[in-house]
Scaffold this active site. Structure first.
Site, short mmCIF file in Angstrom:
data_model
loop_
_atom_site.label_atom_id
_atom_site.label_comp_id
_atom_site.label_asym_id
_atom_site.label_seq_id
_atom_site.Cartn_x
_atom_site.Cartn_y
_atom_site.Cartn_z
N TYR A 117 47.23 21.40 -38.95
CA TYR A 117 46.85 22.37 -37.92
C TYR A 117 48.08 23.10 -37.39
O TYR A 117 49.21 22.63 -37.54
CB TYR A 117 46.11 21.68 -36.77
CG TYR A 117 44.90 20.91 -37.20
CD1 TYR A 117 43.73 21.57 -37.60
CD2 TYR A 117 44.90 19.52 -37.21
CE1 TYR A 117 42.61 20.86 -38.00
CE2 TYR A 117 43.79 18.80 -37.61
CZ TYR A 117 42.65 19.48 -38.01
OH TYR A 117 41.54 18.77 -38.42
N GLY A 118 47.83 24.22 -36.71
CA GLY A 118 48.92 24.90 -36.03
C GLY A 118 49.47 24.04 -34.91
O GLY A 118 50.69 23.94 -34.71
N GLU A 121 46.61 19.51 -29.21
CA GLU A 121 46.89 19.58 -27.78
C GLU A 121 46.92 18.23 -27.07
O GLU A 121 46.44 18.09 -25.94
CB GLU A 121 45.84 20.47 -27.12
CG GLU A 121 44.39 19.96 -27.20
CD GLU A 121 43.63 20.38 -28.44
OE1 GLU A 121 42.40 20.23 -28.44
OE2 GLU A 121 44.26 20.84 -29.41
N HIS A 145 48.69 28.79 -26.77
CA HIS A 145 47.35 28.24 -27.03
C HIS A 145 47.31 26.75 -26.67
O HIS A 145 46.39 26.30 -25.96
CB HIS A 145 47.00 28.43 -28.51
CG HIS A 145 45.61 28.00 -28.87
ND1 HIS A 145 44.53 28.85 -28.85
CD2 HIS A 145 45.12 26.78 -29.23
CE1 HIS A 145 43.44 28.20 -29.20
NE2 HIS A 145 43.77 26.93 -29.44
N GLU A 146 48.29 25.99 -27.16
CA GLU A 146 48.27 24.55 -26.90
C GLU A 146 48.48 24.23 -25.42
O GLU A 146 47.87 23.31 -24.88
CB GLU A 146 49.32 23.85 -27.76
CG GLU A 146 49.16 24.06 -29.26
CD GLU A 146 47.77 23.79 -29.78
OE1 GLU A 146 47.09 22.90 -29.23
OE2 GLU A 146 47.34 24.46 -30.73
N HIS A 149 45.30 24.60 -23.55
CA HIS A 149 44.39 23.45 -23.71
C HIS A 149 44.55 22.43 -22.58
O HIS A 149 43.66 21.60 -22.38
CB HIS A 149 44.66 22.76 -25.04
CG HIS A 149 43.77 23.22 -26.15
ND1 HIS A 149 42.39 23.20 -26.07
CD2 HIS A 149 44.06 23.68 -27.39
CE1 HIS A 149 41.88 23.63 -27.21
NE2 HIS A 149 42.87 23.94 -28.03
N GLU A 168 37.75 25.66 -27.53
CA GLU A 168 38.59 26.59 -28.28
C GLU A 168 38.40 28.06 -27.89
O GLU A 168 39.35 28.84 -27.92
CB GLU A 168 38.37 26.41 -29.78
CG GLU A 168 38.79 25.04 -30.29
CD GLU A 168 40.29 24.76 -30.11
OE1 GLU A 168 41.03 25.67 -29.74
OE2 GLU A 168 40.69 23.60 -30.35
N ASP A 225 33.97 18.33 -39.34
CA ASP A 225 35.07 18.94 -40.12
C ASP A 225 34.54 20.02 -41.06
O ASP A 225 35.23 21.01 -41.33
CB ASP A 225 35.80 17.87 -40.94
CG ASP A 225 36.75 17.04 -40.09
OD1 ASP A 225 37.19 17.54 -39.04
OD2 ASP A 225 37.03 15.89 -40.47
N TYR A 233 36.64 29.59 -31.94
CA TYR A 233 37.82 30.21 -31.32
C TYR A 233 37.54 31.68 -30.99
O TYR A 233 37.59 32.10 -29.82
CB TYR A 233 39.02 30.15 -32.27
CG TYR A 233 39.54 28.78 -32.60
CD1 TYR A 233 40.75 28.35 -32.10
CD2 TYR A 233 38.84 27.92 -33.45
CE1 TYR A 233 41.28 27.10 -32.42
CE2 TYR A 233 39.35 26.67 -33.78
CZ TYR A 233 40.56 26.27 -33.26
OH TYR A 233 41.06 25.04 -33.58
N MET A 419 46.14 24.07 -42.81
CA MET A 419 44.90 24.53 -43.44
C MET A 419 44.68 26.03 -43.29
O MET A 419 44.03 26.65 -44.12
CB MET A 419 43.70 23.76 -42.90
CG MET A 419 43.66 22.32 -43.39
SD MET A 419 42.05 21.52 -43.11
CE MET A 419 42.07 21.35 -41.33
N LYS A 420 45.22 26.62 -42.22
CA LYS A 420 45.08 28.07 -42.03
C LYS A 420 45.62 28.84 -43.21
O LYS A 420 45.10 29.91 -43.56
CB LYS A 420 45.83 28.47 -40.75
CG LYS A 420 45.80 29.98 -40.47
CD LYS A 420 46.54 30.32 -39.19
CE LYS A 420 46.45 31.82 -38.90
NZ LYS A 420 47.17 32.19 -37.66
#
Length: 464
Positions: A117-118, A121, A145-146, A149, A168, A225, A233, A419-420
């Site tokens: 993941y990016g 959090e 972003h984190e 969270h 998200e 998943d 998001y 994964m992005k």
């Protein structure tokens, strides 16, 4: 093991010397016991079980402020400390946008490159991917972003994964508010444009009638998943942006969003709870807005699949230069008039503008090989350090079956597991007539390098 259940916790973790243990909690001390060190932690704020995190490794830290530090393997600590030196400023900006930060510390741990993941959090200790190390601090929107969270997701939590957008969608909306304060409204508008493009791509991938593209999908018998995408998001942030403009802009909406966080902090809620508070807030504070809320086709927003029922209108000015450059390239293709372009064309572009430039070109894919060769020769994109830009370029090339980039694609698939980037690159390479076997061979070689979730999803993507 449900996000609807929240607990506080404490822990003592014994690790062999000289390793260090960190957790999603406040470190309260450590002691030596022979060849081991015992690290103690306490998390007094209640959290769901998915936010209990433990890491053990050869770790070093760099202080950013009295409440912020960066952790990584010692070899990378200087680069990480430089890249994320603005953590405290981002955190203060988030407090200004939302409310005071309640978790005590905000530390950042840069994980090995297989992290899928990016960011993650975890309270007090965000995990991030090393793909954020762009060398120019241009990808710190992930940190915004984190940090966001810390309020949406960690304080106010979705009660189950059907309501994941409450985590998200709100966080993406907050992230863009923070980015706007730090970098200007143009940056927020560009982020919204990219988010909308990502949303459209996700919905195209799943199919516009696929129930998993609903903002609040039914997940009975579905592995969460398998439902993971940009939909919660960007569709969630799209709804909140729409509501903000419908109800009168930030001056009206920001007091509401702070009330929402204050009302539900410490709780796990569903979409109906969110909607009930939305109506009750405006009934009490601005009753004229309730008529606007009643005019919304809520079923189409919340439970219908596909794109949102209403389009948001974003400021086109920040996009003009990058879209115009892309159109110049497309127009030059007819007679291969590529010598008009210079490396300085994109010099003043932000990362988001460069991504939009490449996305505009990708909309016209497949492109001629001569044109792609000229683009790469001019802008040196194949070896670009910034992963967002490099991924955008490689995706464009693969959509055009431009196999000159195949070694660069394999290199990116072999050096990180986010994964992005990883899933789309495998799918695109696999779809190329000359790339199918290369994609499968690369995955079989790299499978054990990837996180199990990433490996399972890629395996499914490739039909292996």
């Amino acid at each position: 093991d449900s996000p609807s259940v929240k607990i506080s916790y404490s822990a003592n973790v014994r690790v062999p010397k000289p390793l260090t243990a960190l957790m999603s909690a406040i470190a309260t001390g450590s002691r030596n016991e022979g060849n081991s060190t015992v690290f103690s932690f306490e998390q007094q704020t209640t959290i769901p079980s998915y936010l209990i995190a433990l890491v053990v490794g050869n770790l070093a830290s760099a202080k950013i402020s009295d409440r912020c530090a960066v952790w990584s393997e010692p070899e990378n600590i200087d680069a990480c400390a430089w890249e994320f030196a603005e953590m405290e400023t981002i955190l203060q900006t988030a407090e200004d946008v939302i409310s005071p930060y309640l978790w005590g510390r905000y530390d950042l741990l840069v994980l090995p490159p297989s992290f899928p993941y990016g960011g993650m959090e975890n309270p007090c200790l965000t995990f991030v991917t090393p793909t954020l190390l762009a060398g120019d601090r241009s990808l710190t929107d992930v940190i915004a972003h984190e940090i966001a969270h810390s309020w949406s997701g960690n304080l106010v939590t979705a009660k189950n994964w059907e309501h994941f957008w409450l985590n998200e969608g709100w966080t993406t909306f907050f992230e863009r508010k923070i980015v706007s304060r730090l970098s200007g409204e143009d940056a927020r508008q560009l982020s919204c444009v990219i988010g909308e493009a990502d949303l459209l791509e996700s919905i195209d991938f799943y199919g516009k009638d696929n129930p998993l593209t609903a903002l609040v999908p039914k997940l009975d018998g579905v592995d969460p998943d398998d439902a993971y995408s940009t939909v919660p998001y960007d569709k969630g942030a799209h709804l909140l942006y729409y509501l903000e403009h419908l109800l009168g802009g930030p001056a009206v909406f920001e007091p509401y969003m702070r009330s929402y966080i204050q009302t539900y902090q410490g709780q796990s809620i569903g979409t109906e709870d969110w909607k009930s508070h939305l109506f009750s807030y405006f009934t009490s504070n601005d009753s004229a807005k309730v008529e606007l809320l009643n005019s919304i086709e809520w079923d189409k927003w919340l439970t219908a699949p596909g794109m949102p029922p209403v389009s948001n209108h974003y400021d086109e000015r920040p996009q003009k230069a990058c879209l115009a450059l892309a159109d110049r390239w497309l127009n030059a293709a007819s007679d291969c008039a590529y010598d008009q372009f210079l490396s300085t064309d994109i010099e003043e572009f932000s990362t988001m503008q460069r991504v939009i430039f490449l996305s505009r070109l990708a909309d016209s894919a497949p492109l001629q090989s001569s044109m792609l060769a000229a683009i790469d020769s001019t802008y040196k994109l194949t070896g670009y350090r910034n992963c967002e830009v490099r991924f955008g370029w490689l995706a464009l090339a693969l959509k055009s079956n431009y196999m000159d980039v195949s070694s660069a694609v394999v290199n990116m698939l072999s050096t990180q597991g986010r994964m992005k980037y990883t899933r789309p690159l495998y799918r695109l390479l696999h779809a190329c007539p000359d790339g199918r076997s290369l994609a499968e061979q690369t995955f079989l070689r790299m499978r054990d390098f990837y996180h199990p979730i990433c490996a399972r999803m890629v395996e499914k993507d490739l039909g292996l």
